[in-house]
Enzyme design. Structure first.
Site, PDB file in Angstrom:
ATOM      1  N   SER A   1     -57.016  40.941 -82.373  1.00  0.00           N
ATOM      2  CA  SER A   1     -57.598  39.870 -81.600  1.00  0.00           C
ATOM      3  C   SER A   1     -58.280  38.850 -82.419  1.00  0.00           C
ATOM      4  CB  SER A   1     -58.742  40.672 -80.665  1.00  0.00           C
ATOM      5  OG  SER A   1     -58.166  41.539 -79.745  1.00  0.00           O
TER       6      SER A   1
ATOM      7  N   VAL B   1     -65.660  38.857 -66.892  1.00  0.00           N
ATOM      8  CA  VAL B   1     -66.159  37.676 -66.722  1.00  0.00           C
ATOM      9  C   VAL B   1     -65.956  37.005 -65.401  1.00  0.00           C
ATOM     10  CG1 VAL B   1     -66.118  36.711 -69.043  1.00  0.00           C
ATOM     11  CG2 VAL B   1     -64.224  36.366 -67.522  1.00  0.00           C
TER      12      VAL B   1
ATOM     13  N   ALA C   1     -53.825  34.589 -67.430  1.00  0.00           N
ATOM     14  CA  ALA C   1     -52.945  34.121 -66.284  1.00  0.00           C
ATOM     15  C   ALA C   1     -52.039  35.205 -65.783  1.00  0.00           C
ATOM     16  CB  ALA C   1     -52.137  32.679 -66.813  1.00  0.00           C
TER      17      ALA C   1
ATOM     18  N   TYR D   1     -45.416  28.329 -71.206  1.00  0.00           N
ATOM     19  CA  TYR D   1     -47.178  28.421 -71.235  1.00  0.00           C
ATOM     20  C   TYR D   1     -47.752  27.853 -69.887  1.00  0.00           C
ATOM     21  CZ  TYR D   1     -51.608  28.541 -73.521  1.00  0.00           C
ATOM     22  OH  TYR D   1     -52.962  28.999 -73.923  1.00  0.00           O
TER      23      TYR D   1
ATOM     24  N   LYS E   1     -56.430  25.524 -70.287  1.00  0.00           N
ATOM     25  CA  LYS E   1     -56.831  25.298 -71.339  1.00  0.00           C
ATOM     26  C   LYS E   1     -57.144  23.579 -71.454  1.00  0.00           C
ATOM     27  CE  LYS E   1     -56.390  28.962 -73.824  1.00  0.00           C
ATOM     28  NZ  LYS E   1     -57.586  29.593 -74.203  1.00  0.00           N
TER      29      LYS E   1
HETATM   30  O1  0WE Z   1     -53.233  31.453 -74.414  1.00  0.00           O
HETATM   31  C1  0WE Z   1     -52.300  32.158 -75.037  1.00  0.00           C
HETATM   32  C2  0WE Z   1     -52.001  33.140 -74.101  1.00  0.00           C
HETATM   33  C3  0WE Z   1     -52.873  33.615 -72.956  1.00  0.00           C
HETATM   34  C4  0WE Z   1     -52.324  34.882 -72.215  1.00  0.00           C
HETATM   35  C5  0WE Z   1     -51.470  35.767 -72.401  1.00  0.00           C
HETATM   36  C6  0WE Z   1     -51.126  36.698 -71.323  1.00  0.00           C
HETATM   37  C7  0WE Z   1     -50.188  37.721 -71.518  1.00  0.00           C
HETATM   38  C8  0WE Z   1     -50.163  38.870 -70.363  1.00  0.00           C
HETATM   39  C9  0WE Z   1     -52.828  34.624 -70.730  1.00  0.00           C
HETATM   40  N1  0WE Z   1     -52.415  35.326 -69.953  1.00  0.00           N
HETATM   41  C10 0WE Z   1     -51.681  36.722 -70.134  1.00  0.00           C
HETATM   42  N2  0WE Z   1     -51.229  37.153 -69.188  1.00  0.00           N
HETATM   43  C11 0WE Z   1     -50.587  38.229 -69.131  1.00  0.00           C
HETATM   44  O2  0WE Z   1     -50.112  39.042 -68.169  1.00  0.00           O
HETATM   45  N3  0WE Z   1     -51.925  31.910 -76.209  1.00  0.00           N
HETATM   46  C12 0WE Z   1     -52.304  30.724 -76.982  1.00  0.00           C
HETATM   47  C13 0WE Z   1     -50.550  32.377 -76.812  1.00  0.00           C
HETATM   48  C14 0WE Z   1     -49.487  32.018 -76.266  1.00  0.00           C
HETATM   49  O3  0WE Z   1     -48.987  32.306 -75.022  1.00  0.00           O
HETATM   50  C15 0WE Z   1     -47.745  31.555 -74.760  1.00  0.00           C
HETATM   51  C16 0WE Z   1     -47.478  30.962 -76.156  1.00  0.00           C
HETATM   52  C17 0WE Z   1     -48.518  31.022 -77.149  1.00  0.00           C
HETATM   53  C18 0WE Z   1     -48.723  30.407 -78.423  1.00  0.00           C
HETATM   54  C19 0WE Z   1     -46.823  31.553 -73.884  1.00  0.00           C
HETATM   55  C20 0WE Z   1     -45.564  30.969 -73.972  1.00  0.00           C
HETATM   56  C21 0WE Z   1     -45.391  30.159 -75.159  1.00  0.00           C
HETATM   57  C22 0WE Z   1     -46.272  30.139 -76.271  1.00  0.00           C
END
Ligand code: 0WE
Length: 257
Positions: free
Chosen positions: A20, A65, A95, A157, A164
């Site tokens: 993390s 949260v 998400a 994303y 964001k």
């Molecule tokens: O903010 C993120 C990821 C946050 C995230 C990840 C998950 C995975 C599992 C939010 N929600 C979920 N829900 C789930 O069920 N990042 C900056 C990492 C990230 O994620 C991507 C990226 C990057 C970089 C997704 C697609 C493309 C690039």
């Protein structure tokens, strides 16, 4: 550089495991002599307690949260124990999986609302609860984590990019609101990193490889360097910056192609 953080008190939200970003930041702060409170989401309790063991007796508290009572209770506990607080690190997002896997056009109201609630509104809520304690310390620093998907449409994303964007706007409005009380609010924007939140996302692996190949430094971020930036932003050295998104992405965003 002595950051002058010895004896300061910090809460770090969003530790899940050793990968993390929140954990990298917690370690950077601990190394500077900061007293820590770590919060965990219910199902992460075991891994967070294990991680916390080698640290100097941090508080470890549950905090979902989406639950107002848990957020309130965390800051009540900190107020009772420390009386004041210097640093807040917000390093969490969510998400629903199907909203990241699918076409953005298909994003449902429920997924949209959940992503915005957990990933963006939570910062506003935490800032409001933390503000009286930060003020008691004579001012403080709030730090959150964001990603370039807020301003560019990154494949996969999707609704997280919208969340964001809301988070970054919230950083500016919170900074304007809390500035007169000596409380700074900033975001850190790293490149793609191998964390639990990123692994297994279909678009992620390609993005990660691409960032390594084309970023000016030809690498991706080490968790340590994100911890170092967070410790700097928490410190007196960064006293003149607030309301900003600080890119530490190994030189990716500024490139034209
Ligand atoms: O903010 C993120 C990821 C946050 C995230 C990840 C998950 C995975 C599992 C939010 N929600 C979920 N829900 C789930 O069920 N990042 C900056 C990492 C990230 O994620 C991507 C990226 C990057 C970089 C997704 C697609 C493309 C690039």
């Amino acid at each position: 550089m002595d950051l002058g953080l010895k004896g300061k008190r910090a809460i770090v939200l969003g530790v899940a495991n050793k990968r993390s970003i929140a954990w990298a930041i917690a370690q950077a702060l601990a190394t500077e002599g900061v007293q820590l409170a770590l919060t965990y989401q219910e199902r992460m309790e075991e891994s967070v307690r294990q991680l916390a063991e080698p640290l100097d007796n941090p508080m470890v508290l549950p905090c979902d949260v989406q639950r107002d009572d848990e957020v309130a209770s965390v800051f009540r506990t900190i107020g009772d124990a420390w009386g004041a607080l210097d640093i807040v690190v917000h390093s969490l997002a969510f998400a629903p999986r199907e909203a990241l896997d699918g076409d953005f056009l298909d994003t449902k109201r429920e997924a949209f609302s959940m992503a915005l609630d957990i990933s963006a509104y939570s910062l506003v809520h935490v800032a409001r609860e933390a503000a009286p304690l930060l003020e008691k310390a004579g001012g403080g620093s709030i730090i959150t984590m964001t990603y370039l998907g807020s301003e560019r449409a990154m494949p996969g994303y999707n609704v997280m990019g919208v969340a964001k964007a809301a988070l970054e706007a919230s950083v500016r409005y919170l900074a304007a609101s809390l500035g007169p009380r000596g409380i700074r609010v900033n975001a850190i924007s790293p490149g793609p990193m191998q964390t639990l939140a990123a692994r297994g996302i279909s678009g992620f692996t390609d993005m990660y490889k691409h960032a390594r190949e084309v970023s000016a430094l030809r690498r991706t971020n080490d968790p340590d360097e994100i911890g170092a930036l967070a410790a700097f932003l928490a410190s007196h050295h960064a006293r003149g910056t607030t309301g900003e998104v600080h890119y530490m992405d190994c030189g990716y965003r500024f490139l034209g192609i």
